[in-house]
Structures are given as structure tokens and as C-alpha cells.
Write a protein that holds these residues in place. Structure first.
Motif: not given
Length: 245
Positions: A8, A12, A97, A99-101, A119, A142
Motif C-alpha cells: 500500500g 494505507e 480482521e 485486512d487480509e494482507t 476477513i 486506525t
């Protein structure tokens, strides 16, 4: 700093890197970090089994010290490098979660090999759950802290409905302790829903330093050993306003 992975850009961005210093400690560390320079997880490469940060050690102690049966059922919102789910991997532990990353990086660079990760948005996934849990752990962030929709009267009421009679909601919060207006608001909102609440924070040299705190909401007062709280000490947040959707 040796960068191992970067995904990202801008707000991000997610980084995985190695360093020889983590805060005031020298050694060999691998870190997962988001764009706002908030470290989401770390392992000690010389002692991979060690839990580096204080707040997950404290959360684990509270869970272990108050368990009523051989196994506990957990729902975790926010995966990070999978520290808590790794510890409870042999038990019933479900993680949400967004964000899969993050999950992929935890597997590739931090040795996480668990299962039961969903996810998506943690609140929506929790709402869809048909069973109740012993503990719900909220460890999602965040750049502004705990997401707004995970800190409101409505969310805490949802979490309360998904807990067993003796269950508890455990929240990792970052802020300025008593000086943090939003953290104070979160705690007052938690008090609005749960009959028993408590707060712990890491001691800091400067009153307004950013540090980790833990908020707990439960039907029954939970017990703990202060010496096992990894340096987090009880405190009473200032009264705050209630947060709503």
C-alpha cells in the motif's frame, strides 16, 4: 532498519521490518507497522516465543486468572501478528480482521499458523455470530485510535449480548491516560453498558505521553494479580461523554 515487506501507500501502508532497537530495548526485532508509525506487533528474533508487548501479556493474565473451565472461547477483533490467538491456539478462538494482507504477513513473517480468521468488519462479523463467548478482545486501530463504530453504546451492547454470563469484554486502548478525552469517553460508554468496569494503564514518565491502556467490562468483577499485569496499573479515567453510532 531493514524493510522486509511494504504494501500500500499513504495512510494505507503496511510495513514489515527488522531493527536492533525497540523503544528503549536493544536486541533483534521484527515489527509490523502501519503508516501512522503505530507498531501493531513485534517478535524478538532471539526469543520468538516471548510476548514482547506488555498489554497482550496483561490481557492473557486476566483471561487465565479468571477462567472457569479448562478451555475458553474467545472472539478477537483485530489480528495484528496473532499474538493472543497464537497463545490460545489449541482452544476455541475466532478472529475478525478487516485486512487480509495483515493475516498473510503474520503467516509469512511472524510464524502465525492458526486457523479461524474471518476477513471483514469485526462488528458485523460479531453480530452474525450465533454463539456466546467467554471473552471478546478488541484490539483494532486506525490512525485515530479504536474505530468509532467499535466504541459506541450500540457496539458495547452488542458485545454484551454475545458474552456468556461470566464473560468479559477486554479492550486495548492507546491514549494519554487520564488526559485523553476520547479514551475517557470510551470508558464512560463502557460503564453505561456493563455493571463492572476497570481500567489499567502503563506508567509513563510524562503525563501526556501516548501509552497502552486496558479497559474491561463484565457482569462480574474480574480478579487479577498486579505483579502479573506486565507493568499496567489500575487507574480511574475522568468522566466523559457517551459515544453513539
Amino acid at each position: 532498519m531493514k524493510v522486509l515487506a511494504s504494501y500500500g501507500s499513504g495512510q494505507e501502508q503496511i510495513l514489515v521490518y527488522e531493527t536492533t532497537a525497540l523503544f528503549d530495548e536493544k536486541g533483534s526485532f521484527r515489527l509490523l507497522q502501519f503508516a501512522d508509525e503505530a507498531v501493531q506487533g513485534a517478535i524478538d528474533l532471539q526469543r520468538p516465543e516471548r510476548i514482547v508487548f506488555e498489554y497482550p501479556r496483561a490481557l492473557i493474565h486476566v483471561i487465565e486468572h479468571n477462567r472457569r473451565q479448562a478451555s475458553v472461547e474467545l472472539f478477537i477483533i483485530g489480528h495484528g501478528i496473532g499474538t493472543i490467538s497464537r497463545y490460545f491456539n489449541s482452544q476455541s478462538c475466532v478472529t475478525a480482521e478487516i485486512d487480509e494482507t495483515v493475516v498473510q504477513l503474520s503467516q509469512e513473517y511472524f510464524g502465525w499458523s492458526g486457523e479461524h480468521v474471518m476477513i471483514g468488519d469485526g462488528r458485523l462479523l460479531l453480530e452474525q455470530e450465533q454463539r456466546q463467548y467467554d471473552y471478546i478482545v478488541l484490539d483494532a486501530f486506525t490512525s485515530k485510535g479504536v474505530p468509532q463504530h467499535l466504541s459506541t453504546v450500540q457496539f458495547f451492547a452488542l458485545a454484551h449480548s454475545k458474552l456468556k454470563r461470566h464473560g468479559a469484554l477486554l479492550i486495548n486502548v492507546t491514549g494519554k491516560g487520564k488526559q485523553d478525552v476520547r479514551s475517557n469517553a470510551m470508558f464512560s460508554t463502557l460503564q453505561h453498558i456493563f455493571p463492572h468496569t476497570s481500567a489499567f494503564t502503563l506508567q509513563s514518565a510524562q503525563q501526556r505521553d501516548i501509552r497502552n491502556s486496558i479497559f474491561i467490562g463484565s457482569n462480574d468483577m474480574l480478579q487479577y494479580r498486579l505483579k502479573s499485569m506486565a507493568g499496567l496499573v489500575p487507574y480511574i479515567p475522568e468522566p466523559g461523554y457517551l459515544l453513539y453510532d
